[in-house]
Design an enzyme around this catalytic site. Structure first.
Site, PDB file in Angstrom:
ATOM      1  N   HIS A  81      -6.460  79.416  69.567  1.00 37.84           N
ATOM      2  CA  HIS A  81      -6.371  80.554  68.660  1.00 37.84           C
ATOM      3  C   HIS A  81      -7.418  81.582  69.050  1.00 37.84           C
ATOM      4  O   HIS A  81      -8.519  81.212  69.453  1.00 37.84           O
ATOM      5  CB  HIS A  81      -6.594  80.114  67.205  1.00 37.84           C
ATOM      6  CG  HIS A  81      -6.122  81.133  66.235  1.00 37.84           C
ATOM      7  ND1 HIS A  81      -6.907  82.190  65.835  1.00 37.84           N
ATOM      8  CD2 HIS A  81      -4.929  81.288  65.624  1.00 37.84           C
ATOM      9  CE1 HIS A  81      -6.216  82.939  65.004  1.00 37.84           C
ATOM     10  NE2 HIS A  81      -5.013  82.433  64.858  1.00 37.84           N
ATOM     11  N   ASP A 109       0.917  76.522  63.946  1.00 31.81           N
ATOM     12  CA  ASP A 109       2.271  76.269  64.431  1.00 31.81           C
ATOM     13  C   ASP A 109       2.473  74.846  64.947  1.00 31.81           C
ATOM     14  O   ASP A 109       3.599  74.456  65.243  1.00 31.81           O
ATOM     15  CB  ASP A 109       2.617  77.258  65.558  1.00 31.81           C
ATOM     16  CG  ASP A 109       2.719  78.684  65.048  1.00 31.81           C
ATOM     17  OD1 ASP A 109       3.259  78.860  63.943  1.00 31.81           O
ATOM     18  OD2 ASP A 109       2.269  79.608  65.732  1.00 31.81           O
TER      19      ASP A 109
HETATM   20  N1  CMC Z   1      -2.986  75.350  76.602  1.00 28.72           N
HETATM   21  C1  CMC Z   1      -3.759  75.333  77.714  1.00 28.72           C
HETATM   22  N2  CMC Z   1      -4.751  76.213  77.934  1.00 28.72           N
HETATM   23  C2  CMC Z   1      -4.989  77.147  77.009  1.00 28.72           C
HETATM   24  C3  CMC Z   1      -4.228  77.230  75.815  1.00 28.72           C
HETATM   25  C4  CMC Z   1      -3.189  76.293  75.629  1.00 28.72           C
HETATM   26  N3  CMC Z   1      -2.447  76.333  74.527  1.00 28.72           N
HETATM   27  N4  CMC Z   1      -4.671  78.261  75.077  1.00 28.72           N
HETATM   28  C5  CMC Z   1      -5.675  78.804  75.768  1.00 28.72           C
HETATM   29  N5  CMC Z   1      -5.886  78.130  76.941  1.00 28.72           N
HETATM   30  C6  CMC Z   1      -6.944  78.390  77.933  1.00 28.72           C
HETATM   31  C7  CMC Z   1      -6.629  79.610  78.786  1.00 28.72           C
HETATM   32  O1  CMC Z   1      -5.923  79.261  79.946  1.00 28.72           O
HETATM   33  C8  CMC Z   1      -8.014  80.136  79.081  1.00 28.72           C
HETATM   34  O2  CMC Z   1      -8.591  79.320  80.082  1.00 28.72           O
HETATM   35  P1  CMC Z   1      -9.609  79.944  81.165  1.00 28.72           P
HETATM   36  O3  CMC Z   1     -10.780  80.433  80.387  1.00 28.72           O
HETATM   37  O4  CMC Z   1      -9.915  78.816  82.077  1.00 28.72           O
HETATM   38  O5  CMC Z   1      -8.866  81.057  81.836  1.00 28.72           O
HETATM   39  C9  CMC Z   1      -8.787  79.860  77.794  1.00 28.72           C
HETATM   40  O6  CMC Z   1      -8.122  78.727  77.214  1.00 28.72           O
HETATM   41  C10 CMC Z   1      -8.770  81.025  76.792  1.00 28.72           C
HETATM   42  O7  CMC Z   1      -7.407  81.384  76.545  1.00 28.72           O
HETATM   43  P2  CMC Z   1      -6.895  82.873  76.333  1.00 28.72           P
HETATM   44  O8  CMC Z   1      -5.456  82.939  76.689  1.00 28.72           O
HETATM   45  O9  CMC Z   1      -7.814  83.844  77.018  1.00 28.72           O
HETATM   46  O10 CMC Z   1      -7.101  83.022  74.767  1.00 28.72           O
HETATM   47  P3  CMC Z   1      -6.459  84.140  73.834  1.00 28.72           P
HETATM   48  O11 CMC Z   1      -7.372  84.287  72.693  1.00 28.72           O
HETATM   49  O12 CMC Z   1      -6.118  85.361  74.620  1.00 28.72           O
HETATM   50  O13 CMC Z   1      -5.057  83.494  73.374  1.00 28.72           O
HETATM   51  C11 CMC Z   1      -3.513  82.102  72.224  1.00 28.72           C
HETATM   52  C12 CMC Z   1      -4.898  82.806  72.201  1.00 28.72           C
HETATM   53  C13 CMC Z   1      -3.215  81.558  70.851  1.00 28.72           C
HETATM   54  C14 CMC Z   1      -2.436  83.151  72.583  1.00 28.72           C
HETATM   55  C15 CMC Z   1      -3.549  80.972  73.274  1.00 28.72           C
HETATM   56  O14 CMC Z   1      -4.462  79.981  72.891  1.00 28.72           O
HETATM   57  C16 CMC Z   1      -2.167  80.342  73.510  1.00 28.72           C
HETATM   58  O15 CMC Z   1      -1.405  80.835  74.360  1.00 28.72           O
HETATM   59  N6  CMC Z   1      -1.796  79.265  72.755  1.00 28.72           N
HETATM   60  C17 CMC Z   1      -0.472  78.682  72.845  1.00 28.72           C
HETATM   61  C18 CMC Z   1       0.514  79.491  72.019  1.00 28.72           C
HETATM   62  C19 CMC Z   1       0.306  79.307  70.527  1.00 28.72           C
HETATM   63  O16 CMC Z   1       0.173  78.200  70.035  1.00 28.72           O
HETATM   64  N7  CMC Z   1       0.321  80.430  69.777  1.00 28.72           N
HETATM   65  C20 CMC Z   1       0.165  80.420  68.310  1.00 28.72           C
HETATM   66  C21 CMC Z   1      -1.115  81.048  67.876  1.00 28.72           C
HETATM   67  S1  CMC Z   1      -1.566  80.767  66.176  1.00 28.72           S
HETATM   68  C22 CMC Z   1      -0.363  81.402  65.156  1.00 28.72           C
HETATM   69  C23 CMC Z   1       0.260  82.689  65.537  1.00 28.72           C
HETATM   70  O17 CMC Z   1      -0.386  83.636  65.986  1.00 28.72           O
HETATM   71  O18 CMC Z   1       1.448  82.792  65.333  1.00 28.72           O
END
Ligand code: CMC
Length: 387
Positions: free
Chosen positions: A266, A323
């Site tokens: 998140h 989720d």
């Molecule tokens: N699985 C594997 N690695 C992950 C995940 C994941 N679900 N989420 C983040 N990471 C890693 C990412 O690769 C990055 O690694 P590094 O620093 O080595 O490059 C690090 O963690 C930070 O991730 P980010 O993508 O820069 O973080 P963000 O704040 O931009 O994205 C997020 C947040 C929720 C989009 C992301 O965690 C994600 O894609 N999660 C899976 C999709 C998901 O469950 N979304 C629902 C979010 S909550 C409710 C909603 O909004 O609807």
């Protein structure tokens, strides 16, 4: 004016002041209008929470009754909107149908199009849309099942009436209660992608239907609301693959592989998502009440346990989000997987509307970010025959 500070993905940009929802990502705190999410999920109901978000205070008994009556009176669609929904193929994704149907309301209620819409109309927006969106969703679902629409029942609470519109037969109280809790947990989440989209669109003084339809499309993506559908599909894939979740954990960690553990991570919550905690418990309760043994729940719990101990996830503060378990509950309630994100819309609608109303009341400026241009410098045009 002055130097532009880049903040790609708005990681550290405050876009507005707000009195609606408080969120502390480090401590895992979520409050609507000051009330802790745990208390609201335990003791309130979705209609009351919607009133609270939109109006700032919990309703009195009389105010709540009037609010519910107004929702019930709006729980029907103009014939034209019914036809629009009916024109979609049954294979259409419900989020596309909802975005179109909500947008189409602008053609049927021109009084909402005036940017100076009166207080009365602004106040009507929430009850009208809460009534109509629930009917839209149920109508499309029944169409996909080859069934004709059912009528709303004004005597039922919000969640029970939604189930009554969806399914034939009596509404199960445990099912309605579980749904109501889920809707409360989804009702608002400050300046996330879809709420910010509603605000950006609303800031140009686009009408309320256009602004909310934009929120729906922003929510659709897998990184946002679309994650709930993606989680269930992922769990199903793991089950079909023999249930080896370690393999999927390794896939998620592999930087060469685009696969992510859906329902994990998140932008703001860095210790835990308070909604996920409540949902996990609700999931156990409802499956037990309905006497359902879902192998996907065991896979989800196993995945969570392994991931929470794995250095990759620990180092990056990746925890289950709202989720992760919600889809297992929706599945138990009989909601088809491709409708999960639309269920999120049903819950988030009062939040978006509250953000839209606050924006307009605060007289916010139009949203207009800048960029750092990285393209070609000036060059001369060449006619097509010379290229
Ligand atoms: N699985 C594997 N690695 C992950 C995940 C994941 N679900 N989420 C983040 N990471 C890693 C990412 O690769 C990055 O690694 P590094 O620093 O080595 O490059 C690090 O963690 C930070 O991730 P980010 O993508 O820069 O973080 P963000 O704040 O931009 O994205 C997020 C947040 C929720 C989009 C992301 O965690 C994600 O894609 N999660 C899976 C999709 C998901 O469950 N979304 C629902 C979010 S909550 C409710 C909603 O909004 O609807």
């Amino acid at each position: 004016t002055g130097a532009i500070t880049l903040d790609i993905g708005f990681v550290n940009t405050g876009s507005c002041t707000s009195k609606i929802t408080f969120l502390d990502g480090e401590k895992g705190i979520l409050r609507y209008r000051g009330y802790p999410i745990e208390q609201l999920a335990e003791s309130s109901n979705f209609a009351e929470v919607s009133y609270l978000l939109y109006n700032g205070e919990l309703p009195t008994a009389a105010q709540l009754e009037a609010f519910n009556k107004d929702i019930a009176a709006s729980s029907k669609l103009p014939g034209g909107v019914e036809k629009i929904i009916d024109q979609f193929p049954g294979s259409a994704h419900p989020m596309g149908v909802l975005a179109a149907a909500i947008s189409s309301l602008s053609g049927f209620y021109p009084e909402f199009l005036n940017p100076e819409a009166t207080e009365e109309i602004k106040n009507k927006a929430i009850t009208q849309m809460m009534g109509q969106v629930k009917v839209m969703m149920a109508q499309f679902y029944r169409k996909t099942m080859g069934k004709s629409p059912l009528a709303s029942n004004a005597k039922l609470d919000y969640s029970s009436d939604f189930l009554n519109l969806m399914f034939d037969g009596e509404v199960d109280k445990d099912v309605a209660d579980a749904l109501d809790t889920l809707l409360i947990l989804h009702a608002d989440h400050e300046q996330n992608c879809s709420a910010s989209t509603v605000r950006v669109v609303g800031s140009s003084h686009a009408n309320v239907f256009a602004s909310i339809a934009a929120g729906v499309t922003a929510l659709w993506g897998q990184l946002h609301g679309g994650a709930n559908q993606a989680v269930l599909e992922m769990l199903e894939e793991i089950r079909k693959d023999g249930g080896d979740y370690q393999k999927f954990i390794e896939k998620a960690k592999d930087k060469e592989d685009p696969f992510r553990l859906m329902g994990f991570g998140h932008r703001v919550y860095k210790n835990f998502d308070p909604r996920a905690k409540i949902i996990k418990k609700a999931c156990d309760t409802i499956l037990e009440k309905l006497d359902i043994q879902d192998p996907l729940l065991d896979i989800a719990k196993g995945l969570e346990e392994v991931a929470l101990k794995d250095e990759y996830f620990v180092k990056r503060n990746l925890y289950p989000n709202v989720d992760f378990y919600s889809g297992i509950i929706y599945k138990a309630l009989g909601i088809p997987t491709n409708m999960f994100t639309a269920m999120f819309v049903l819950g988030r609608l009062p939040g978006w509307l509250s953000q839209w109303k606050e924006l307009r009341e605060d007289g916010a400026r139009i949203s207009r970010p800048r960029q750092v241009y990285m393209g070609e410098t000036e060059r001369d045009y060449t006619p097509v025959i010379k290229r």
